[in-house]
Design a protein around this motif. Structure first.
Motif, mmCIF file in Angstrom:
data_model
loop_
_atom_site.group_PDB
_atom_site.id
_atom_site.type_symbol
_atom_site.label_atom_id
_atom_site.label_comp_id
_atom_site.label_asym_id
_atom_site.label_seq_id
_atom_site.Cartn_x
_atom_site.Cartn_y
_atom_site.Cartn_z
ATOM 1 N N ALA A 44 -17.289 75.797 -0.271
ATOM 2 C CA ALA A 44 -17.368 75.214 1.068
ATOM 3 C C ALA A 44 -17.094 73.713 1.021
ATOM 4 C CB ALA A 44 -18.747 75.484 1.676
ATOM 5 N N GLN A 45 -17.609 73.031 -0.001
ATOM 6 C CA GLN A 45 -17.359 71.596 -0.138
ATOM 7 C C GLN A 45 -15.883 71.333 -0.401
ATOM 8 O OE1 GLN A 45 -19.980 70.275 -3.229
ATOM 9 N NE2 GLN A 45 -21.714 69.979 -1.843
ATOM 10 N N GLN A 46 -15.252 72.162 -1.207
ATOM 11 C CA GLN A 46 -13.835 71.987 -1.485
ATOM 12 C C GLN A 46 -13.009 72.208 -0.229
ATOM 13 O OE1 GLN A 46 -13.034 74.664 -4.709
ATOM 14 N NE2 GLN A 46 -13.693 73.210 -6.279
ATOM 15 N N ARG A 47 -13.388 73.218 0.570
ATOM 16 C CA ARG A 47 -12.675 73.459 1.829
ATOM 17 C C ARG A 47 -12.851 72.280 2.779
ATOM 18 N NH1 ARG A 47 -15.547 78.323 3.115
ATOM 19 N NH2 ARG A 47 -15.503 79.286 1.078
ATOM 20 N N ALA A 48 -14.072 71.752 2.861
ATOM 21 C CA ALA A 48 -14.334 70.618 3.747
ATOM 22 C C ALA A 48 -13.592 69.379 3.266
ATOM 23 C CB ALA A 48 -15.831 70.336 3.827
ATOM 24 N N GLN A 49 -13.528 69.186 1.957
ATOM 25 C CA GLN A 49 -12.848 68.020 1.404
ATOM 26 C C GLN A 49 -11.346 68.109 1.651
ATOM 27 O OE1 GLN A 49 -13.303 67.551 -2.803
ATOM 28 N NE2 GLN A 49 -12.622 65.441 -2.784
ATOM 29 N N SER A 50 -10.793 69.305 1.545
ATOM 30 C CA SER A 50 -9.354 69.441 1.769
ATOM 31 C C SER A 50 -9.002 69.157 3.222
ATOM 32 C CB SER A 50 -8.873 70.835 1.362
ATOM 33 O OG SER A 50 -9.415 71.810 2.230
ATOM 34 N N LYS A 51 -9.924 69.381 4.137
ATOM 35 C CA LYS A 51 -9.679 69.083 5.548
ATOM 36 C C LYS A 51 -9.742 67.574 5.810
ATOM 37 C CE LYS A 51 -11.388 73.467 7.294
ATOM 38 N NZ LYS A 51 -12.408 74.126 8.097
ATOM 39 N N LYS A 52 -10.478 66.834 4.971
ATOM 40 C CA LYS A 52 -10.632 65.397 5.172
ATOM 41 C C LYS A 52 -9.484 64.584 4.598
ATOM 42 C CE LYS A 52 -15.660 65.379 5.159
ATOM 43 N NZ LYS A 52 -16.846 64.879 4.453
ATOM 44 N N ASP A 53 -8.668 65.166 3.745
ATOM 45 C CA ASP A 53 -7.582 64.435 3.115
ATOM 46 C C ASP A 53 -6.607 63.920 4.176
ATOM 47 O OD1 ASP A 53 -8.635 64.888 0.668
ATOM 48 O OD2 ASP A 53 -7.283 66.539 0.157
ATOM 49 N N VAL A 54 -6.109 62.719 3.972
ATOM 50 C CA VAL A 54 -5.179 62.098 4.907
ATOM 51 C C VAL A 54 -3.863 61.873 4.185
ATOM 52 C CG1 VAL A 54 -4.727 60.063 6.323
ATOM 53 C CG2 VAL A 54 -7.053 60.953 6.128
ATOM 54 N N ASN A 55 -2.794 62.326 4.779
ATOM 55 C CA ASN A 55 -1.472 62.118 4.223
ATOM 56 C C ASN A 55 -0.720 61.142 5.121
ATOM 57 O OD1 ASN A 55 -1.881 63.992 2.187
ATOM 58 N ND2 ASN A 55 -1.257 65.680 3.502
ATOM 59 N N VAL A 56 -0.177 60.071 4.532
ATOM 60 C CA VAL A 56 0.570 59.078 5.285
ATOM 61 C C VAL A 56 2.050 59.357 5.076
ATOM 62 C CG1 VAL A 56 1.022 56.621 5.580
ATOM 63 C CG2 VAL A 56 -1.268 57.397 4.994
ATOM 64 N N ASP A 57 2.716 59.698 6.163
ATOM 65 C CA ASP A 57 4.131 60.022 6.077
ATOM 66 C C ASP A 57 5.015 58.807 6.340
ATOM 67 O OD1 ASP A 57 3.587 62.670 5.553
ATOM 68 O OD2 ASP A 57 3.541 63.214 7.673
ATOM 69 N N PHE A 58 4.505 57.804 7.044
ATOM 70 C CA PHE A 58 5.333 56.669 7.433
ATOM 71 C C PHE A 58 4.540 55.381 7.289
ATOM 72 C CE2 PHE A 58 6.641 53.686 10.780
ATOM 73 C CZ PHE A 58 7.932 53.452 10.374
ATOM 74 N N ILE A 59 5.119 54.393 6.612
ATOM 75 C CA ILE A 59 4.528 53.065 6.501
ATOM 76 C C ILE A 59 5.523 52.097 7.124
ATOM 77 C CG2 ILE A 59 3.746 51.246 4.942
ATOM 78 C CD1 ILE A 59 3.086 53.391 2.916
ATOM 79 N N PRO A 60 5.121 51.333 8.151
ATOM 80 C CA PRO A 60 6.052 50.381 8.777
ATOM 81 C C PRO A 60 6.545 49.355 7.754
ATOM 82 C CG PRO A 60 4.073 50.652 10.108
ATOM 83 C CD PRO A 60 3.844 51.370 8.834
ATOM 84 N N ARG A 61 7.765 48.871 7.922
ATOM 85 C CA ARG A 61 8.389 47.941 6.981
ATOM 86 C C ARG A 61 7.579 46.650 6.817
ATOM 87 N NH1 ARG A 61 12.988 49.224 4.562
ATOM 88 N NH2 ARG A 61 14.382 50.675 5.580
ATOM 89 N N GLU A 62 7.015 46.140 7.897
ATOM 90 C CA GLU A 62 6.247 44.891 7.816
ATOM 91 C C GLU A 62 5.092 45.038 6.830
ATOM 92 O OE1 GLU A 62 4.967 44.384 11.790
ATOM 93 O OE2 GLU A 62 6.943 43.908 12.562
#
Length: 84
Positions: A44-62
């Motif tokens: 259950a902790q692993q499932r909850a942790q996988s839901k909290k992960d954040v993936n950044v697809d775009f970083i502005p050039r600045e």
């Protein structure tokens, strides 16, 4: 009288063996239940942790350029070596 003591000791020994057997089986069953509960909690902790992960697809050039500047230089701290 001697027969009575022998029978009493025999019954006592037999009861002790039976109690030991049942206690071991119950203890093993309890340990199995605790282990399964711990594994389920870990899942259950692993499932909850996988839901909290954040993936950044775009970083502005600045921000990307600013990060490069911060990493390249670094900060120099003057120090003196003290001999004792």
């Amino acid at each position: 009288m001697l027969k009575f003591l022998v029978v009493l000791l025999g019954v006592g020994w037999l009861l002790g063996q039976l109690i030991r057997y049942f206690l071991r089986s119950k203890l093993a069953q309890f340990a199995k239940q605790v282990n399964e509960a711990a594994m389920e909690q870990q899942r259950a902790q692993q499932r909850a942790q996988s839901k909290k992960d954040v993936n950044v697809d775009f970083i502005p050039r600045e921000q990307e350029e600013k990060r490069r500047k911060d990493i390249q230089g670094g900060e120099y701290i003057d120090y003196e070596e003290v001999k004792e």
